[in-house]
Write an enzyme that holds these catalytic residues in place. Structure first.
Site, mmCIF file in Angstrom:
data_model
loop_
_atom_site.group_PDB
_atom_site.id
_atom_site.type_symbol
_atom_site.label_atom_id
_atom_site.label_comp_id
_atom_site.label_asym_id
_atom_site.label_seq_id
_atom_site.Cartn_x
_atom_site.Cartn_y
_atom_site.Cartn_z
ATOM 1 N N CYS A 125 -5.835 -42.787 -10.117
ATOM 2 C CA CYS A 125 -6.204 -41.724 -11.050
ATOM 3 C C CYS A 125 -6.975 -40.623 -10.320
ATOM 4 O O CYS A 125 -7.998 -40.905 -9.683
ATOM 5 C CB CYS A 125 -7.052 -42.281 -12.195
ATOM 6 S SG CYS A 125 -7.724 -41.011 -13.286
ATOM 7 N N ASN B 177 -6.334 -32.734 -24.989
ATOM 8 C CA ASN B 177 -5.127 -33.427 -25.421
ATOM 9 C C ASN B 177 -5.338 -34.912 -25.194
ATOM 10 O O ASN B 177 -5.748 -35.318 -24.099
ATOM 11 C CB ASN B 177 -3.905 -32.976 -24.615
ATOM 12 C CG ASN B 177 -3.618 -31.500 -24.758
ATOM 13 O OD1 ASN B 177 -3.946 -30.892 -25.771
ATOM 14 N ND2 ASN B 177 -3.006 -30.916 -23.745
ATOM 15 N N HIS C 28 -10.704 -36.566 -20.539
ATOM 16 C CA HIS C 28 -10.889 -35.223 -19.997
ATOM 17 C C HIS C 28 -10.317 -34.195 -20.958
ATOM 18 O O HIS C 28 -9.563 -34.520 -21.885
ATOM 19 C CB HIS C 28 -10.207 -35.074 -18.636
ATOM 20 C CG HIS C 28 -8.711 -34.988 -18.710
ATOM 21 N ND1 HIS C 28 -7.904 -36.070 -19.030
ATOM 22 C CD2 HIS C 28 -7.847 -33.940 -18.543
ATOM 23 C CE1 HIS C 28 -6.637 -35.702 -19.032
ATOM 24 N NE2 HIS C 28 -6.574 -34.407 -18.745
ATOM 25 N N HIS D 190 -13.075 -44.614 -16.630
ATOM 26 C CA HIS D 190 -11.660 -44.400 -16.914
ATOM 27 C C HIS D 190 -11.250 -44.918 -18.284
ATOM 28 O O HIS D 190 -10.346 -44.371 -18.929
ATOM 29 C CB HIS D 190 -10.811 -45.084 -15.833
ATOM 30 C CG HIS D 190 -9.337 -44.850 -15.957
ATOM 31 N ND1 HIS D 190 -8.700 -43.743 -15.428
ATOM 32 C CD2 HIS D 190 -8.353 -45.588 -16.558
ATOM 33 C CE1 HIS D 190 -7.407 -43.805 -15.680
ATOM 34 N NE2 HIS D 190 -7.166 -44.908 -16.365
ATOM 35 N N HIS E 166 -7.435 -40.685 -18.135
ATOM 36 C CA HIS E 166 -8.891 -40.574 -17.981
ATOM 37 C C HIS E 166 -9.437 -39.557 -19.001
ATOM 38 O O HIS E 166 -8.839 -38.497 -19.208
ATOM 39 C CB HIS E 166 -9.220 -40.110 -16.561
ATOM 40 C CG HIS E 166 -10.647 -40.280 -16.184
ATOM 41 N ND1 HIS E 166 -11.079 -41.246 -15.305
ATOM 42 C CD2 HIS E 166 -11.755 -39.611 -16.566
ATOM 43 C CE1 HIS E 166 -12.385 -41.153 -15.153
ATOM 44 N NE2 HIS E 166 -12.823 -40.163 -15.922
ATOM 45 N N GLN F 100 -9.443 -29.588 -21.030
ATOM 46 C CA GLN F 100 -9.122 -28.445 -20.185
ATOM 47 C C GLN F 100 -9.720 -27.172 -20.772
ATOM 48 O O GLN F 100 -10.111 -27.137 -21.939
ATOM 49 C CB GLN F 100 -7.601 -28.282 -20.062
ATOM 50 C CG GLN F 100 -6.907 -29.474 -19.420
ATOM 51 C CD GLN F 100 -5.420 -29.239 -19.254
ATOM 52 O OE1 GLN F 100 -4.985 -28.365 -18.506
ATOM 53 N NE2 GLN F 100 -4.620 -30.026 -19.956
#
Length: 346
Positions: free
Chosen positions: A69, A169, A182, A129, A180, A184
């Site tokens: 990852c 997303n 996260h 993770h 993982h 954007q």
């Protein structure tokens, strides 16, 4: 929150947001070649919408095994060289918009085109993770809110950026390529079509956001509310699960939120995500996007739009021809029923 800047081996910026001081960034050992993005936008002559062309993104990382990852700390394929982190943001290796993209001719076959100058970043919420935003401590969500505000301010100042969009997303059903936790941030070199429509509506109807919030708070679709924020299923919801989270005060973006509003947002947003996961007894695939006003415009009020394509425990809403082809939405779930189920899920 303590901010520390560094550079990855190909020159991209990485920014750590820590809850304790003392970060000494580890150098990136990968020796990557400099990023050479080729981003351009073309304006559809029939609709006026801008379409972004980014051929270099077709080779981006896709569902790697957990031990490879790129968002886990310190691994051989990791974008984050340090062995641990709280929250970290870095320039996307496969950006949709980038100030380093070369110039393009002003048209192609009579269609307007322009250089896709802007900025795209990845924001990692935790170095764990297997975690999720819904299961993080409130203190970490608060750090994420501060990081969003800081990145919004910095990306909005990038030459050519017109609008900053913060989003997450989640779930393979949505199309996520990295598991993982996260999100954007996009710094668009244009105002997006959805925002243009909202701005036009707000310009034609002064006080629109205040009117909408007042009506929703008096209705049956409120999911949760606090002193500074209200979450509700909109009356004209497009998706089987759709929730808007709006501040009671008119603010254009994250940077304008005061400490009390940020504190409450961390609590209510986590609560909302936990309700979403409890809805069907399994982690909900969703898109959670924050609408922020374009630079220099105060008509639009900051608000979250969270939606999911899951319409039942074992059913997904696929966009039919009416929606994909004509943007004429058909929702199979009553917004009132969706709000009641989200309230019960709490």
């Amino acid at each position: 929150m303590f901010r520390t800047r560094a550079r990855l081996s190909d020159g991209r910026e990485i920014v750590y947001y820590d809850e304790e001081p003392g970060r000494e960034p580890v150098p990136d050992p990968r020796g990557l070649a400099p990023v050479e993005p080729v981003c351009e936008t073309r304006r559809d002559p029939l609709t006026g919408d801008r379409v972004t062309i980014t051929a270099h993104r077709n080779t981006r990382t896709f569902l790697p095994p957990a031990d490879q990852c790129p968002l886990c700390p310190g691994g051989p394929a990791s974008e984050i060289p340090d062995p641990s982190y709280d929250v970290v943001a870095f320039e996307n290796r496969f950006p949709s918009f980038d100030v380093r993209t070369p110039p393009v001719p002003p048209e192609i076959d009579g269609v307007e085109r322009s250089r896709g100058a802007g900025r795209c970043e990845v924001v990692c919420f935790t170095d764990d993770h297997s975690a999720s935003m819904a299961r993080l401590p409130v203190s970490r969500v608060r750090t994420i809110v501060d990081a969003w505000a800081d990145r919004t301010a910095e990306i909005a100042a990038v030459p050519g950026v017109r609008q900053v969009y913060v989003f997450e997303n989640r779930g393979v059903e949505i199309g996520v390529t990295l598991h993982h936790p996260h999100g954007q941030i996009y710094g668009y070199p244009f105002v997006t079509p959805r925002t243009e429509r909202m701005l036009a509506a707000a310009a034609a109807r002064p006080g629109l956001f205040e009117e909408v919030l007042k009506a929703e708070r008096a209705g049956s679709r409120v999911v949760l509310a606090g002193e500074h924020w209200t979450a509700y299923v909109p009356a004209a919801a497009r998706w089987p699960v759709e929730v808007h989270l709006m501040p009671h005060r008119h603010v254009p973006d994250f940077t304008a939120l005061d400490a009390g509003e940020r504190d409450e947002l961390a609590v209510l947003y986590r609560d909302l995500l936990r309700r979403c996961d409890a809805l069907y007894g399994t982690p909900l695939p969703y898109v959670a996007g924050w609408h922020q006003a374009p630079a220099g415009d105060d008509l639009l009020r900051l608000h979250l739009e969270l939606f999911s394509i899951r319409r039942a425990p074992d059913k997904i809403k696929y966009l039919a021809g009416s929606e994909s082809g004509m943007a004429a939405w058909i929702n199979d779930v009553s917004p009132e029923d969706a709000a009641a189920r989200l309230r019960d899920a709490g």
